[in-house]
Design a protein around this motif. Sequence first.
Motif, mmCIF file in Angstrom:
data_model
loop_
_atom_site.group_PDB
_atom_site.id
_atom_site.type_symbol
_atom_site.label_atom_id
_atom_site.label_comp_id
_atom_site.label_asym_id
_atom_site.label_seq_id
_atom_site.Cartn_x
_atom_site.Cartn_y
_atom_site.Cartn_z
ATOM 1 N N SER A 1 0.887 -1.061 -0.033
ATOM 2 C CA SER A 1 -0.158 -0.028 0.011
ATOM 3 C C SER A 1 0.863 1.204 0.014
ATOM 4 O O SER A 1 0.320 2.357 -0.505
ATOM 5 C CB SER A 1 -0.888 -0.058 1.410
ATOM 6 N N LEU A 2 2.338 1.154 0.594
ATOM 7 C CA LEU A 2 3.151 2.297 0.681
ATOM 8 C C LEU A 2 3.289 3.061 -0.813
ATOM 9 O O LEU A 2 2.974 4.216 -0.987
ATOM 10 C CB LEU A 2 4.280 2.050 1.311
ATOM 11 N N PRO A 3 3.639 2.220 -1.954
ATOM 12 C CA PRO A 3 3.725 2.963 -3.267
ATOM 13 C C PRO A 3 2.351 3.293 -3.911
ATOM 14 O O PRO A 3 2.555 4.260 -4.611
ATOM 15 C CB PRO A 3 4.657 1.995 -4.166
ATOM 16 N N LEU A 4 1.428 2.458 -3.484
ATOM 17 C CA LEU A 4 0.346 2.942 -4.018
ATOM 18 C C LEU A 4 -0.280 4.179 -3.658
ATOM 19 O O LEU A 4 -0.934 5.023 -4.406
ATOM 20 C CB LEU A 4 -0.795 1.715 -3.870
ATOM 21 N N PHE A 5 -0.173 4.186 -2.329
ATOM 22 C CA PHE A 5 -0.713 5.667 -1.697
ATOM 23 C C PHE A 5 0.213 6.891 -2.261
ATOM 24 O O PHE A 5 -0.398 8.070 -2.493
ATOM 25 C CB PHE A 5 -0.760 5.688 -0.192
ATOM 26 N N ILE A 6 1.344 6.785 -2.419
ATOM 27 C CA ILE A 6 2.195 7.758 -2.829
ATOM 28 C C ILE A 6 1.865 8.200 -4.329
ATOM 29 O O ILE A 6 1.687 9.071 -4.697
ATOM 30 C CB ILE A 6 3.776 7.067 -2.995
ATOM 31 N N LEU A 7 1.584 7.110 -5.193
ATOM 32 C CA LEU A 7 0.958 7.219 -6.626
ATOM 33 C C LEU A 7 -0.327 7.885 -6.693
ATOM 34 O O LEU A 7 -0.341 8.842 -7.309
ATOM 35 C CB LEU A 7 1.000 5.954 -7.385
ATOM 36 N N SER B 1 -3.996 11.236 -0.112
ATOM 37 C CA SER B 1 -2.460 11.286 -0.595
ATOM 38 C C SER B 1 -1.485 10.604 0.531
ATOM 39 O O SER B 1 -0.934 9.401 0.085
ATOM 40 C CB SER B 1 -2.021 12.409 -0.858
ATOM 41 N N GLY B 2 -1.868 10.908 1.758
ATOM 42 C CA GLY B 2 -0.821 10.131 2.879
ATOM 43 C C GLY B 2 0.339 10.629 3.164
ATOM 44 O O GLY B 2 1.321 10.204 3.892
ATOM 45 N N ILE C 1 0.293 13.216 7.192
ATOM 46 C CA ILE C 1 0.460 11.932 7.686
ATOM 47 C C ILE C 1 -0.375 11.606 8.867
ATOM 48 O O ILE C 1 0.175 10.320 9.504
ATOM 49 C CB ILE C 1 2.106 11.747 8.070
ATOM 50 N N ILE C 2 -1.282 11.995 9.315
ATOM 51 C CA ILE C 2 -2.006 11.788 10.380
ATOM 52 C C ILE C 2 -3.698 11.601 9.790
ATOM 53 O O ILE C 2 -4.006 10.320 10.462
ATOM 54 C CB ILE C 2 -2.168 12.827 11.350
ATOM 55 N N ILE C 3 -4.058 12.265 8.843
ATOM 56 C CA ILE C 3 -5.227 11.847 8.510
ATOM 57 C C ILE C 3 -5.217 10.748 7.687
ATOM 58 O O ILE C 3 -4.335 10.785 6.499
ATOM 59 C CB ILE C 3 -5.911 13.110 7.618
ATOM 60 N N PRO C 4 -5.967 9.562 7.665
ATOM 61 C CA PRO C 4 -5.721 8.497 6.830
ATOM 62 C C PRO C 4 -6.106 8.771 5.497
ATOM 63 O O PRO C 4 -7.039 9.280 5.079
ATOM 64 C CB PRO C 4 -6.621 7.322 7.409
ATOM 65 N N PRO C 5 -5.337 8.074 4.516
ATOM 66 C CA PRO C 5 -4.338 7.124 4.626
ATOM 67 C C PRO C 5 -3.218 7.733 4.734
ATOM 68 O O PRO C 5 -2.932 8.823 4.058
ATOM 69 C CB PRO C 5 -4.453 6.372 3.117
ATOM 70 N N SER C 6 -2.321 7.233 5.656
ATOM 71 C CA SER C 6 -0.998 7.928 5.862
ATOM 72 C C SER C 6 0.332 6.875 5.737
ATOM 73 O O SER C 6 0.106 5.719 6.102
ATOM 74 C CB SER C 6 -0.965 7.822 7.528
ATOM 75 N N ILE C 7 1.217 7.265 4.881
ATOM 76 C CA ILE C 7 2.263 6.426 4.599
ATOM 77 C C ILE C 7 2.930 6.068 5.928
ATOM 78 O O ILE C 7 3.420 4.818 6.012
ATOM 79 C CB ILE C 7 3.177 7.301 3.612
ATOM 80 N N GLY D 1 -14.129 -2.536 6.815
ATOM 81 C CA GLY D 1 -13.614 -3.736 6.715
ATOM 82 C C GLY D 1 -13.977 -4.497 5.301
ATOM 83 O O GLY D 1 -13.400 -5.383 4.912
ATOM 84 N N ILE D 2 -14.597 -3.504 4.281
ATOM 85 C CA ILE D 2 -14.722 -4.155 2.774
ATOM 86 C C ILE D 2 -13.320 -4.222 2.187
ATOM 87 O O ILE D 2 -13.310 -5.377 1.393
ATOM 88 C CB ILE D 2 -15.674 -2.980 2.149
ATOM 89 N N PHE D 3 -12.325 -3.197 2.386
ATOM 90 C CA PHE D 3 -11.131 -3.599 1.853
ATOM 91 C C PHE D 3 -10.048 -3.550 2.839
ATOM 92 O O PHE D 3 -10.124 -2.868 3.976
ATOM 93 C CB PHE D 3 -10.700 -2.188 0.876
ATOM 94 N N SER D 4 -8.957 -3.918 2.648
ATOM 95 C CA SER D 4 -7.760 -3.936 3.530
ATOM 96 C C SER D 4 -6.986 -2.573 3.146
ATOM 97 O O SER D 4 -7.342 -1.939 1.937
ATOM 98 C CB SER D 4 -6.917 -4.974 3.326
ATOM 99 N N PRO D 5 -6.181 -1.974 3.423
ATOM 100 C CA PRO D 5 -5.375 -0.837 3.331
ATOM 101 C C PRO D 5 -4.743 -0.819 2.024
ATOM 102 O O PRO D 5 -4.720 -0.263 1.296
ATOM 103 C CB PRO D 5 -4.403 -0.396 4.499
ATOM 104 N N THR D 6 -4.301 -2.158 1.644
ATOM 105 C CA THR D 6 -3.340 -2.284 0.426
ATOM 106 C C THR D 6 -4.576 -2.417 -0.679
ATOM 107 O O THR D 6 -4.450 -1.666 -1.819
ATOM 108 C CB THR D 6 -2.872 -3.688 0.462
ATOM 109 N N GLU D 7 -5.642 -3.160 -0.444
ATOM 110 C CA GLU D 7 -6.655 -3.117 -1.599
ATOM 111 C C GLU D 7 -7.379 -1.767 -1.731
ATOM 112 O O GLU D 7 -7.613 -1.279 -3.009
ATOM 113 C CB GLU D 7 -7.706 -4.094 -1.193
ATOM 114 N N ALA D 8 -7.482 -1.077 -0.906
ATOM 115 C CA ALA D 8 -7.871 0.462 -0.981
ATOM 116 C C ALA D 8 -7.108 1.191 -1.736
ATOM 117 O O ALA D 8 -7.624 2.017 -2.572
ATOM 118 C CB ALA D 8 -8.426 0.893 0.505
ATOM 119 N N ALA D 9 -5.756 1.139 -1.328
ATOM 120 C CA ALA D 9 -4.916 1.926 -2.116
ATOM 121 C C ALA D 9 -4.929 1.516 -3.716
ATOM 122 O O ALA D 9 -4.740 2.412 -4.580
ATOM 123 C CB ALA D 9 -3.356 1.616 -1.621
ATOM 124 N N ALA D 10 -5.022 0.212 -3.969
ATOM 125 C CA ALA D 10 -4.868 -0.104 -5.346
ATOM 126 C C ALA D 10 -6.241 0.339 -6.114
ATOM 127 O O ALA D 10 -6.118 0.990 -7.428
ATOM 128 C CB ALA D 10 -4.931 -1.786 -5.328
#
Length: 428
Positions: free
Chosen positions: A61-67, A111-112, A151-157, A236-245
Amino acid sequence: MDQGMLIGLVSFGVFLLFLVGVPIFLVIGFWVVGVSIIIDFTLANIGFTLFEGLNFFGLLSLPLFILTGDLIAAAGIAKRLADFAHACLSWMRGGLGLATISSCGLFAAISGSNSATTATIGGIMHPVLVKDGYDSRFAAATAAAGGTVGIIIPPSIIFIVYGFLMNLSISDLFVAGIMPGILMVLAMQGVCWYLAKKNGWGSVEPLDMKRVGRTARRAYLGFFAIFIVIYGIYSGIFSPTEAAAITVGFCLIAGLLFTREIKFREIPTILLRSGQLTGMLAPMIAISIVMQQVFGLLGAADAVANFVAWFGDSEVVVLLVCMGIVMAAGCILESLPVTVIFAPILAPIAMAHGVDPVHFSVIFLVGAAIGFITPPFGLNLFVASGTTGIPYSKIVPFALMYLGGLLIAWLLIAFVPWFSLAMAPGLS
């Protein structure tokens, strides 16, 4: 020469490298290798741990939220969110400044990243603020301060990094950051409103509900992106990684087909820019795991625990001392090294004194975020200076005014756990 003196010499040497501008990843890497040799810790462990440190699904999820942050800036979504915030707040004295801070909060919710928030919103709002009669130095400081919530309001890297390091649920950390982030926004808006009223900065316009509705309709893509991230993770519909994608896909389609501000030929440049930032963060995460192992062998955690205990054994005292350490570190280091160095040491101490681990994560990272506008480092101050052309030294005095409001918010977050835990399932 004994081990302690050799380690001291290595530490002094890498500190000099840090002062002359050597990248922090290399500074930590040199220290890890040097100390490992001194204490006869096998170097083969470094290569193995560097690989295994990044071999973790949640870090995708890290590179995805950066993107995502780069895509919403390129797609013009950030500009539309800023227009909506201004339409809602233009009836107040300092409304444009308040809208700048609100825009930072809205941008952060997709953005995060603190630096992306400062650069994007600062680039959009600074010329408008100056044109509306605000002091240009204050306008730059407003963008820098607003970026702290990135970096506080989600999503946060950085929450992703913290959750990985401390083996905590990233979803719980994201949810725990919502209300503290809003509190930080309100604290900064209070400072902005007071200074704008005192100095007569900015124009005041009647509230135009038609304009609010019009800008809201234009900003609907941004609202939907925020909805995807927060509701998807919270429910709970998405994990953070799925939400990022999913958010990356949505923002790319929105920029190509709806706003049409992203051209196909620009996609490689956007991907490269995001990849460069990921390439800076990922090695730091990997080397931090090795550094934690070395710290463990050196007994660093026990030494810090004894230092904290010297001040007293109550939860309040322990929290204040931990906050002081984070604040001091944030003055000279960026949030990532502050987190990878101090979180594994301070978090167990706080938990041993009854502090909820998720609550402490928010306390820790709010302190790290405040470091973004705290001299002499203050990364957001440098970003704002580069974005606006205002010298760093001229932004600092105005940033310190926002620092006061953020410190008050930080104390409330630290000693009123409800702000962090009320929305986290099963934690309140």
